[in-house]
Design a protein around this motif. Structure first.
Motif, PDB file in Angstrom:
ATOM      1  N   GLY A  76      -6.186   0.747  -8.724  1.00  0.00           N
ATOM      2  CA  GLY A  76      -5.255   1.581  -7.975  1.00  0.00           C
ATOM      3  C   GLY A  76      -4.449   2.512  -8.866  1.00  0.00           C
ATOM      4  O   GLY A  76      -4.628   2.550 -10.081  1.00  0.00           O
ATOM      5  N   GLY A  77      -3.568   3.246  -8.228  1.00  0.00           N
ATOM      6  CA  GLY A  77      -2.749   4.211  -8.954  1.00  0.00           C
ATOM      7  C   GLY A  77      -1.305   3.758  -9.012  1.00  0.00           C
ATOM      8  O   GLY A  77      -0.737   3.372  -7.982  1.00  0.00           O
ATOM      9  N   THR A  78      -0.718   3.786 -10.187  1.00  0.00           N
ATOM     10  CA  THR A  78       0.689   3.381 -10.271  1.00  0.00           C
ATOM     11  C   THR A  78       1.568   4.475  -9.671  1.00  0.00           C
ATOM     12  O   THR A  78       1.193   5.643  -9.596  1.00  0.00           O
ATOM     13  N   ARG A  79       2.763   4.061  -9.253  1.00  0.00           N
ATOM     14  CA  ARG A  79       3.756   4.990  -8.695  1.00  0.00           C
ATOM     15  C   ARG A  79       5.032   4.863  -9.503  1.00  0.00           C
ATOM     16  O   ARG A  79       5.518   3.749  -9.727  1.00  0.00           O
ATOM     17  N   GLU A  80       5.545   5.993  -9.889  1.00  0.00           N
ATOM     18  CA  GLU A  80       6.767   6.025 -10.706  1.00  0.00           C
ATOM     19  C   GLU A  80       7.888   6.608  -9.861  1.00  0.00           C
ATOM     20  O   GLU A  80       7.872   7.781  -9.502  1.00  0.00           O
TER      21      GLU A  80
ATOM     22  N   SER B 162      -5.899   7.965  -7.449  1.00  0.00           N
ATOM     23  CA  SER B 162      -6.773   6.786  -7.508  1.00  0.00           C
ATOM     24  C   SER B 162      -6.806   6.057  -6.165  1.00  0.00           C
ATOM     25  O   SER B 162      -5.774   5.806  -5.553  1.00  0.00           O
ATOM     26  N   SER B 163      -8.014   5.705  -5.728  1.00  0.00           N
ATOM     27  CA  SER B 163      -8.168   4.970  -4.461  1.00  0.00           C
ATOM     28  C   SER B 163      -8.194   3.468  -4.680  1.00  0.00           C
ATOM     29  O   SER B 163      -7.973   2.693  -3.747  1.00  0.00           O
ATOM     30  N   GLY B 164      -8.495   3.050  -5.890  1.00  0.00           N
ATOM     31  CA  GLY B 164      -8.650   1.622  -6.176  1.00  0.00           C
ATOM     32  C   GLY B 164     -10.066   1.112  -5.960  1.00  0.00           C
ATOM     33  O   GLY B 164     -10.360  -0.051  -6.229  1.00  0.00           O
TER      34      GLY B 164
ATOM     35  N   SER C 265      -3.056   1.158  -3.356  1.00  0.00           N
ATOM     36  CA  SER C 265      -4.415   1.179  -2.835  1.00  0.00           C
ATOM     37  C   SER C 265      -4.338   0.583  -1.446  1.00  0.00           C
ATOM     38  O   SER C 265      -3.675  -0.424  -1.245  1.00  0.00           O
ATOM     39  N   SER C 266      -5.022   1.204  -0.490  1.00  0.00           N
ATOM     40  CA  SER C 266      -4.939   0.696   0.882  1.00  0.00           C
ATOM     41  C   SER C 266      -6.147  -0.159   1.226  1.00  0.00           C
ATOM     42  O   SER C 266      -6.370  -0.495   2.380  1.00  0.00           O
ATOM     43  N   LEU C 267      -6.943  -0.521   0.236  1.00  0.00           N
ATOM     44  CA  LEU C 267      -8.179  -1.266   0.498  1.00  0.00           C
ATOM     45  C   LEU C 267      -7.904  -2.723   0.833  1.00  0.00           C
ATOM     46  O   LEU C 267      -6.925  -3.307   0.362  1.00  0.00           O
ATOM     47  N   PRO C 268      -8.794  -3.341   1.634  1.00  0.00           N
ATOM     48  CA  PRO C 268      -8.678  -4.773   1.894  1.00  0.00           C
ATOM     49  C   PRO C 268      -8.988  -5.556   0.624  1.00  0.00           C
ATOM     50  O   PRO C 268      -9.815  -5.141  -0.180  1.00  0.00           O
TER      51      PRO C 268
ATOM     52  N   GLY D  87     -16.207  11.113  -7.739  1.00  0.00           N
ATOM     53  CA  GLY D  87     -14.771  11.385  -7.663  1.00  0.00           C
ATOM     54  C   GLY D  87     -13.911  10.167  -7.397  1.00  0.00           C
ATOM     55  O   GLY D  87     -14.413   9.057  -7.286  1.00  0.00           O
ATOM     56  N   PHE D  88     -12.610  10.397  -7.284  1.00  0.00           N
ATOM     57  CA  PHE D  88     -11.624   9.336  -7.146  1.00  0.00           C
ATOM     58  C   PHE D  88     -11.781   8.533  -5.857  1.00  0.00           C
ATOM     59  O   PHE D  88     -11.642   7.326  -5.852  1.00  0.00           O
TER      60      PHE D  88
END
Ligand code: CTP
Ligand code: CA
Length: 225
Positions: free
Chosen positions: A20-24, A36-38, A62-65, A181-182
């Motif tokens: 996933g993608g970090t959030r700052e 990033s989608s994860g 990431s919104s994935l299960p 791609g991402f």
């Protein structure tokens, strides 16, 4: 080989994956993030569980299960991810750093929502800790795999990251390519080791990339399964 020995090659092995993608955070309602989608990291977690591993997935946005059987640790920022990776690193056999970690974070994080006012808002950023570089320096028995998403000079940057971060393998993909791609369900990767490119895979699902990568990592680690 029997059905079981083929499918449970990683039985008893501990696998640590970041995804996933970090959030700052800038304030309670705003952050700097990335695309990033994860998907690659979650596919690795799924494949590793199917191969019998004990899997810890440290996941940023990431919104994935979450695949069944995976031990999930949710994080938000690069700093939180760093803390969790360091907590799990000693006990792990394999590390896959598929997460897109922010390189910079805001110097100031406001505790209340910032109100609109001035015509300009200049945000000052500072470097985050490089997690992969840190574990590369500390690694002992662990097999460490880094990822490199590039838009140019794939081999050059992949080899540079491999050496600079002391990785055992670097998985590189050209994110400007169709099907790599991402947010794509497929990927086109080249995998680099200290001697250069060791495996170039054609376009395939991220789950299939994950399986190939796990098997390659086992061979390179000298893990007999
Ligand atoms: N990485 C990390 N910690 C960071 C930045 C990156 O652990 N603070 C890891 C990523 O998870 C990935 C690898 O390092 O496995 C390469 O990330 P990448 O962004 O491609 O490399 P950078 O060294 O940040 O270089 P650049 O962004 O300038 O290409
Ligand atoms: Ca980066």
């Amino acid at each position: 080989e029997s059905y079981f020995s083929q499918h449970l090659l990683l039985r008893g092995r501990k696998v640590l994956i970041t995804a996933g993608g970090t959030r700052e955070r800038l304030d309670p309602v705003r952050y700097l993030g990335n695309d990033s989608s994860g998907k690659m990291g979650f596919a690795l977690a799924e494949a590793a569980v199917q191969m019998g591993a004990e899997v810890t997935l440290i996941a940023a946005a990431s919104s994935l299960p979450v695949p069944a059987g995976v031990h999930l640790v949710r994080v938000e920022s690069a700093q939180e991810m760093y803390g969790q990776v360091m907590q799990h690193f000693d006990q792990t056999d394999y590390v896959f750093k598929a997460a897109a970690v922010a390189d910079y974070r805001p110097v100031v994080r406001e505790m209340k929502k910032r109100k609109k006012g001035s015509e300009r808002w200049v945000i000052e950023l500072e470097r985050t800790t490089d997690i992969l570089e840190t574990i590369g320096k500390q690694k002992q028995h662990q097999f460490v795999v880094g990822f490199a998403a590039e838009t140019e000079a794939l081999e050059h940057y992949a080899m540079d990251k491999l050496r600079r971060k002391n990785c055992d393998l670097v998985v590189a993909n050209d994110v400007s390519q169709e099907g790599a791609g991402f947010n794509s369900d497929t990927n086109i990767v080249s995998i680099y080791g200290e001697e250069g490119c060791v495996l170039s895979l054609p376009m395939m699902s991220k789950l299939e990339v994950a399986r190939q990568l796990l098997k390659l990592a086992m061979i390179r680690k000298g893990d007999q399964g």
